[in-house]
Write an enzyme that holds these catalytic residues in place. Sequence first.
Site, PDB file in Angstrom:
ATOM      1  CG  ASP A  15      -2.997   4.714  -1.835  1.00 23.22           C
ATOM      2  OD1 ASP A  15      -2.077   4.858  -1.005  1.00 23.22           O
ATOM      3  OD2 ASP A  15      -3.330   5.634  -2.613  1.00 23.22           O
ATOM      4  CB  SER A  16      -4.410   7.259   1.611  1.00 24.44           C
ATOM      5  OG  SER A  16      -3.597   7.726   0.547  1.00 24.44           O
ATOM      6  CE1 TYR A  47      -5.517   6.958   5.218  1.00 24.02           C
ATOM      7  CE2 TYR A  47      -3.892   5.226   4.932  1.00 24.02           C
ATOM      8  CZ  TYR A  47      -5.199   5.610   5.116  1.00 24.02           C
ATOM      9  OH  TYR A  47      -6.185   4.664   5.207  1.00 24.02           O
ATOM     10  CB  CYS A  78      -0.286   3.368   0.761  1.00 21.82           C
ATOM     11  SG  CYS A  78      -0.202   4.955   1.603  1.00 21.82           S
ATOM     12  CD  GLU A 157      -6.871  10.775  -3.695  1.00 23.17           C
ATOM     13  OE1 GLU A 157      -8.092  10.631  -3.611  1.00 23.17           O
ATOM     14  OE2 GLU A 157      -6.085   9.817  -3.848  1.00 23.17           O
ATOM     15  CB  CYS A 189       4.161   9.200  -2.563  1.00 26.47           C
ATOM     16  SG  CYS A 189       2.377   9.479  -2.522  1.00 26.47           S
ATOM     17  CG  HIS A 191      -1.393   9.577  -4.515  1.00 23.22           C
ATOM     18  ND1 HIS A 191      -1.428   8.731  -3.428  1.00 23.22           N
ATOM     19  CD2 HIS A 191      -2.666  10.067  -4.649  1.00 23.22           C
ATOM     20  CE1 HIS A 191      -2.659   8.719  -2.924  1.00 23.22           C
ATOM     21  NE2 HIS A 191      -3.422   9.514  -3.651  1.00 23.22           N
TER      22      HIS A 191
END
Length: 280
Positions: A15-16, A47, A78, A157, A189, A191
């Site tokens: 993933d990013s 991203y 992702c 993040e 997403c 996240h």
Amino acid sequence: MNTKEVPSAPIGIYDSGVGGLTVLRAVRVLLPGEDLIYLADQAKVPYGSRPLVEVRQLVEGAARFLMEQGAKLIVIACNTASAAGLRHWRELFPDYPLVGMEPAVKPAAEQTLSGKVGVLATPSTFQGEMYASVVERFAQDVQLFEATCPGLVRQIERGYLTTPKTRRILEEAILPMMEQGVDTLVMGCTHFPFVIPLIKQISGQGMRVIDPAPAVARQVERVLEQHELLNLQQRPGTIRYFTSGDPQRLANLLPKLTGDEAAVKGLTWQGDQLQLRPDA
Ligand code: DGL
């Protein structure tokens, strides 16, 4: 089920940033004996606001790194990276076991009672042809409401899963949807499942929230089975973590996000290649 024993090659999950850990958790629950490699491209996160052509190059570099590490299957955990790079990657390596993601509009359309579905995803995911295709195939009979939740990936993040700012971003996305009668929300997403508890606080327990991670894990199992690559060892699998960002920062966040303590190795982009940092 296939019972062939194969040498313990790992599954690569990419993933990013930390979003793919939501998929890693589900893979670990379903396939506890598998060894895993997790790759977070945190030098480039987010991203979601990068052009798709740029993300496609990053996907190729990341996937090549995982192949070099011996990954027997790669999960692009992702939505943005899948939107940008899945087709390209399949063209490059048609036989390589690969699992990508698309926003889970199909189960949402099946489950909504109001016929109104909210999708939370990044701008790039919404722009990609994969999303257009998902909408065309599965959303003919439902009304979709889309939100990009600006800033939310960055908050997650940093591990800010419950701060006032995170709450504000989510309220701005979800409250207008609720006014329109949305009863089902797609986490488009990877996240975002980390903030499902906060989403439920905002929306009330009645909102259906669709986290695709368990379905992705089942797809990983199916693809491994098809390729006779399932690892049926009884010992718990190992996990190795890599990031192109700050390894210590990711290591500090892991207990909060996965319940695990683990070391993280640092990578660096050299042109379009990801390489281990000399000190890693
Ligand atoms: N986790 C990624 C996804 O599923 C996006 C995060 C980013 O913008 O980098 O779309």
